[in-house]
Design an enzyme around this catalytic site. Structure first.
Site, mmCIF file in Angstrom:
data_model
loop_
_atom_site.group_PDB
_atom_site.id
_atom_site.type_symbol
_atom_site.label_atom_id
_atom_site.label_comp_id
_atom_site.label_asym_id
_atom_site.label_seq_id
_atom_site.Cartn_x
_atom_site.Cartn_y
_atom_site.Cartn_z
ATOM 1 C CE LYS A 68 -4.526 0.597 0.442
ATOM 2 N NZ LYS A 68 -5.457 -0.372 -0.128
HETATM 3 N N1 GLU Z 1 -6.980 -0.099 -3.592
HETATM 4 C C1 GLU Z 1 -7.736 -1.277 -3.895
HETATM 5 C C2 GLU Z 1 -7.815 -2.196 -2.695
HETATM 6 O O1 GLU Z 1 -7.640 -1.779 -1.570
HETATM 7 C C3 GLU Z 1 -7.259 -1.960 -5.170
HETATM 8 C C4 GLU Z 1 -5.852 -2.427 -5.164
HETATM 9 C C5 GLU Z 1 -5.343 -2.931 -6.518
HETATM 10 O O2 GLU Z 1 -6.103 -2.996 -7.457
HETATM 11 O O3 GLU Z 1 -4.150 -3.248 -6.582
HETATM 12 O O4 GLU Z 1 -8.122 -3.347 -2.799
#
Ligand code: GLU
Length: 416
Positions: free
Chosen positions: A106
């Site tokens: 993240k």
């Molecule tokens: N931000 C989204 C999540 O928390 C998508 C992450 C992604 O597609 O890599 O799942």
């Protein structure tokens, strides 16, 4: 009951529970508790008025035993390393539950994106990427949108990464605009995926979805598309909200019209025929399905016993605290946990990456069909494990995710 939770303490409590139930040894538990790498950067940019803006950025890479790191980048004021670490950990379990070949990561930048111009946001994004570029890449770490970032942000990321490497690399990021290799259906994927889970859970629990009342906290990309998908299958969306507050109308509202109103007035509130409610009130409304699609720590020991919904589908990451989990379980409210419910986004991110690597573009119908298949399989895997363990779905989901990652680490072994 004292509830001093940060997203990280919640994530670690959940991991501890899953490790115990899975019988993992303490070494494995310790390894999974820590991210592999945390990068902190200072993003210095020229503001439109000529001054210098300095913003804190980070990227946390939790585990990559099952494949490259994967996860969104969020722009949010006061975001902390603890929070980003917790979210990276959740991504690791989420990708394992969805059974896609990624680990978890993240990113976060402490910024109120609403206060920056588009040019400033572009400079911020490009500078951030340049600072972490050595740790990114299509086989290393693949960013995606998250809170207050979108397809445009991903386009800047792809371009910066490609410029720095010297050639175009669409597979370096997902959630891009379709013009540059984005996947059809990626924008709607998280919201649609939530509703696929709601459908499965309703079938299992004998809940009729035709005319079922749905309340949604949060009207960003995820909340909006969940509302549209809920309406498509015959539910009545009775309430939605954004950061300014919410609206309630027992007869139902049309998400598209509310979005047009929000675009005009910058708020969902004061929409015709609706009563204004606060974000807290929305959670306690009379409804069949409650979808928290905004922030963490929304359902706590303070309000869990006031929830009237029969089902809670966690579109946001970490909206329910562990104490609230227990209350909902005792009240026999079916809770579909975040790491399952909102995995549709990263699932279609995986499809996007595959399309980029194979230089293909799949039609929307194919993406949606494959998404439904993946979500249904993940849902059934979680339910089967929860039933076997006589546990709630969160425990089942955590055991499935953590278990798959632990097995991968065991098979890989520890080098050197
Ligand atoms: N931000 C989204 C999540 O928390 C998508 C992450 C992604 O597609 O890599 O799942």
């Amino acid at each position: 009951m004292a509830e001093e939770h940060t997203p990280l303490t919640v994530a670690l409590t959940q991991l501890k529970l899953a490790s115990k139930k899975l019988g993992l040894d303490s070494g494995m538990h310790k390894m999974l508790s820590q991210p592999k790498r945390s990068i902190i950067v200072s993003i210095d940019i020229r503001m439109d008025n000529g001054s210098v803006g300095v913003y804190n950025g980070m990227r946390v890479q939790h585990w990559d035993a099952r494949g490259p790191f994967k996860g969104g980048i969020r722009y949010y004021p006061n975001i902390t390393l603890d929070e980003v670490t917790a979210l990276a950990m959740l991504m690791t379990w989420k990708c394992a539950i969805a059974n896609i070949p990624f680990g978890g990561a993240k990113g976060g930048v402490c910024v109120d994106s609403k206060k920056l111009s588009k040019h400033e946001l572009e400079r911020l994004t490009r500078r951030y990427v340049s600072l972490i570029v050595d740790y990114l890449g299509p086989h290393r770490d693949i960013p995606a949108p998250d809170m207050y970032t979108d397809a445009q942000t991903m386009a800047w990321i792809m371009d910066t990464y490609s410029q720095l490497k010297g050639y175009s690399i669409p597979e370096s990021v997902t959630g891009k605009p379709v013009e540059i290799g984005g996947s059809w259906g990626r924008t709607e994927a998280t919201g649609r995926g939530v509703i696929h889970c709601v459908k499965q859970a309703a079938e299992n629990n004998g809940l009729k979805l035709k005319n079922a009342a749905v309340a949604i906290q949060g009207f960003g990309n995820v909340g909006y598309h969940a509302a549209v998908a809920a309406q498509e299958i015959g539910c009545i969306v009775v309430a939605v909200s954004d950061s300014t507050g919410g609206i309630y109308c027992p007869d139902g509202l049309t998400p598209k019209d509310v979005l047009a109103h929000k675009e005009k007035t910058l708020s969902v509130q004061n929409y015709k025929g609706c009563r204004n409610v606060t974000n807290e009130e929305l959670l306690e409304l009379q409804c069949d399905v409650l979808i928290p699609a905004a922030l963490e720590n929304q359902i706590t020991c303070k309000n869990a016993d006031k929830i009237k919904a029969k089902m809670v589908a966690e579109a946001a990451n970490g909206p329910t605290t562990p104490e609230a989990d227990k209350v909902l379980f005792e009240k026999e409210i079916c809770l579909i946990p975040d790491i399952l419910a909102n995995s549709g986004g990263v699932t279609v991110s995986y499809f996007e990456w595959v399309q980029n690597l194979t230089r293909e573009q799949w039609p929307l119908e194919k993406v949606n069909r494959k998404l439904e298949n993946k979500m249904t399989t993940a849902f059934n895997d979680v339910v089967a494990l929860a039933e076997k363990e006589e546990s709630d779905m969160r425990t089942g989901a955590l055991m499935l995710g953590v278990g798959r990652v632990a097995n991968a680490i065991k098979v890989l072994g520890l080098w050197p």
